[in-house]
Design a protein around this motif. Structure first.
Motif, PDB file in Angstrom:
ATOM      1  N   ASP A 118      38.420  13.302 -70.133  1.00 32.11           N
ATOM      2  CA  ASP A 118      38.126  12.984 -71.479  1.00 32.11           C
ATOM      3  C   ASP A 118      37.612  11.561 -71.673  1.00 32.11           C
ATOM      4  O   ASP A 118      36.580  11.167 -72.262  1.00 32.11           O
ATOM      5  CB  ASP A 118      39.071  13.387 -72.582  1.00 32.11           C
ATOM      6  N   ARG A 119      38.537  10.756 -70.980  1.00 34.71           N
ATOM      7  CA  ARG A 119      38.268   9.093 -71.010  1.00 34.71           C
ATOM      8  C   ARG A 119      36.921   8.768 -70.376  1.00 34.71           C
ATOM      9  O   ARG A 119      36.404   7.770 -70.867  1.00 34.71           O
ATOM     10  CB  ARG A 119      39.568   8.740 -70.679  1.00 34.71           C
ATOM     11  N   TRP A 120      37.096   9.486 -69.068  1.00 33.58           N
ATOM     12  CA  TRP A 120      35.892   9.045 -68.279  1.00 33.58           C
ATOM     13  C   TRP A 120      34.614   9.404 -69.318  1.00 33.58           C
ATOM     14  O   TRP A 120      33.657   8.729 -68.898  1.00 33.58           O
ATOM     15  CB  TRP A 120      35.709   9.866 -66.928  1.00 33.58           C
ATOM     16  N   LYS A 121      34.435  10.733 -69.786  1.00 33.64           N
ATOM     17  CA  LYS A 121      33.128  11.209 -70.410  1.00 33.64           C
ATOM     18  C   LYS A 121      32.918  10.127 -71.619  1.00 33.64           C
ATOM     19  O   LYS A 121      31.955  10.022 -72.002  1.00 33.64           O
ATOM     20  CB  LYS A 121      33.244  12.525 -70.820  1.00 33.64           C
ATOM     21  N   GLY A 122      33.934   9.385 -72.190  1.00 33.95           N
ATOM     22  CA  GLY A 122      33.707   8.481 -73.338  1.00 33.95           C
ATOM     23  C   GLY A 122      33.269   7.009 -72.839  1.00 33.95           C
ATOM     24  O   GLY A 122      32.935   6.273 -73.649  1.00 33.95           O
ATOM     25  N   LEU A 123      33.032   6.958 -71.492  1.00 33.67           N
ATOM     26  CA  LEU A 123      32.649   5.377 -71.005  1.00 33.67           C
ATOM     27  C   LEU A 123      31.157   5.386 -71.299  1.00 33.67           C
ATOM     28  O   LEU A 123      30.376   6.400 -71.168  1.00 33.67           O
ATOM     29  CB  LEU A 123      32.939   5.448 -69.539  1.00 33.67           C
ATOM     30  N   SER A 124      30.633   4.484 -71.784  1.00 39.76           N
ATOM     31  CA  SER A 124      29.076   4.036 -72.293  1.00 39.76           C
ATOM     32  C   SER A 124      28.455   4.350 -71.249  1.00 39.76           C
ATOM     33  O   SER A 124      27.432   4.844 -71.218  1.00 39.76           O
ATOM     34  CB  SER A 124      29.067   2.731 -72.884  1.00 39.76           C
ATOM     35  N   LEU A 125      28.741   3.993 -69.823  1.00 40.09           N
ATOM     36  CA  LEU A 125      28.034   4.156 -68.717  1.00 40.09           C
ATOM     37  C   LEU A 125      27.773   5.575 -68.376  1.00 40.09           C
ATOM     38  O   LEU A 125      26.695   6.194 -68.148  1.00 40.09           O
ATOM     39  CB  LEU A 125      28.683   3.545 -67.285  1.00 40.09           C
ATOM     40  N   VAL A 126      28.857   6.421 -68.448  1.00 40.68           N
ATOM     41  CA  VAL A 126      28.901   7.759 -68.201  1.00 40.68           C
ATOM     42  C   VAL A 126      27.951   8.596 -69.539  1.00 40.68           C
ATOM     43  O   VAL A 126      27.280   9.651 -69.238  1.00 40.68           O
ATOM     44  CB  VAL A 126      30.338   8.528 -68.153  1.00 40.68           C
ATOM     45  N   LYS A 127      27.941   8.139 -70.541  1.00 36.14           N
ATOM     46  CA  LYS A 127      27.184   8.536 -71.990  1.00 36.14           C
ATOM     47  C   LYS A 127      25.614   8.514 -71.496  1.00 36.14           C
ATOM     48  O   LYS A 127      24.892   9.327 -72.030  1.00 36.14           O
ATOM     49  CB  LYS A 127      27.536   7.948 -73.037  1.00 36.14           C
ATOM     50  N   ARG A 128      25.640   7.196 -70.690  1.00 36.10           N
ATOM     51  CA  ARG A 128      24.175   6.597 -70.674  1.00 36.10           C
ATOM     52  C   ARG A 128      23.484   7.523 -69.617  1.00 36.10           C
ATOM     53  O   ARG A 128      22.363   7.807 -69.468  1.00 36.10           O
ATOM     54  CB  ARG A 128      24.070   5.296 -70.330  1.00 36.10           C
ATOM     55  N   TYR A 129      24.274   7.966 -68.305  1.00 30.69           N
ATOM     56  CA  TYR A 129      24.015   8.527 -67.262  1.00 30.69           C
ATOM     57  C   TYR A 129      24.763  10.107 -67.060  1.00 30.69           C
ATOM     58  O   TYR A 129      25.624   9.906 -66.363  1.00 30.69           O
ATOM     59  CB  TYR A 129      23.878   7.621 -66.222  1.00 30.69           C
ATOM     60  N   PRO A 130      24.316  10.866 -67.703  1.00 25.76           N
ATOM     61  CA  PRO A 130      25.097  12.413 -67.945  1.00 25.76           C
ATOM     62  C   PRO A 130      25.537  12.790 -66.398  1.00 25.76           C
ATOM     63  O   PRO A 130      26.439  13.650 -66.125  1.00 25.76           O
ATOM     64  CB  PRO A 130      24.332  13.212 -68.621  1.00 25.76           C
ATOM     65  N   ILE A 131      24.591  12.363 -65.454  1.00 26.34           N
ATOM     66  CA  ILE A 131      24.985  12.700 -63.839  1.00 26.34           C
ATOM     67  C   ILE A 131      26.226  12.430 -63.493  1.00 26.34           C
ATOM     68  O   ILE A 131      27.085  12.914 -62.731  1.00 26.34           O
ATOM     69  CB  ILE A 131      24.014  12.501 -62.751  1.00 26.34           C
TER      70      ILE A 131
END
Length: 166
Positions: A151-164
């Protein structure tokens, strides 16, 4: 994060993910420091050894033997092996980057499966196939959502920007 013991499936998936991740991190530590489980200290990177020199020259049998012998001792292949074990194993243990960790784990296990063909203990299936199936089950059934930082990981802006990176 709540753990509902009335529903043991999510807990089991999370624990299985952590254990499989630890297995990969342990392989990294053993190859880096020659802990003797199974890497001899002479093959340890810290002692100037090459994990691929030892494994790809000594342990490989089967149709891909020539390819693996040619890769043995290559510093770049050593780096890829160690980086893959550490990064994929850590991601699995932490419950982050589920897509990349799953693909990385499956690719590594397929390559390791092809080191000895046919498998010496069973003509069709060895433990690498079991690890592949366990890794896929963990991913498909949401094992990264339990006992991890997904959950925390998916909340990071980098992860939101690059869904892979999810």
């Amino acid at each position: 994060m709540e753990i509902d013991l009335r529903e043991p499936g999510p807990l089991a998936l999370g624990l299985m993910r952590i254990v499989l991740g630890f297995m990969l991190v342990w392989a990294f530590l053993d190859k880096m420091f020659g802990l003797g489980f199974p890497s001899p200290s002479s093959a340890a990177v810290i002692n100037g050894g090459s994990p691929t020199e030892y494994y790809l020259n000594v342990l490989v049998e089967g149709p891909f033997e020539g390819i693996y012998h040619a890769l043995a001792g290559n510093a770049f292949v050593d780096f890829l092996l160690l980086a893959g074990l550490l990064v994929v194993g850590s991601a699995m243990m932490l419950g982050i980057a589920s897509k990349l960790a799953t693909v990385g784990s499956v690719v590594m296990m397929v390559l390791m499966f092809t080191l000895v063909l046919p498998p010496s203990d069973n003509p069709l299936v060895d433990y690498h196939i079991v690890y592949i199936l366990a890794t896929l089950v963990i991913y498909w059934f949401g094992g990264y959502s339990h006992l991890g930082l997904e959950d925390r990981w998916k909340g990071l802006s980098l992860v939101k920007r690059y869904p892979i990176l999810e």
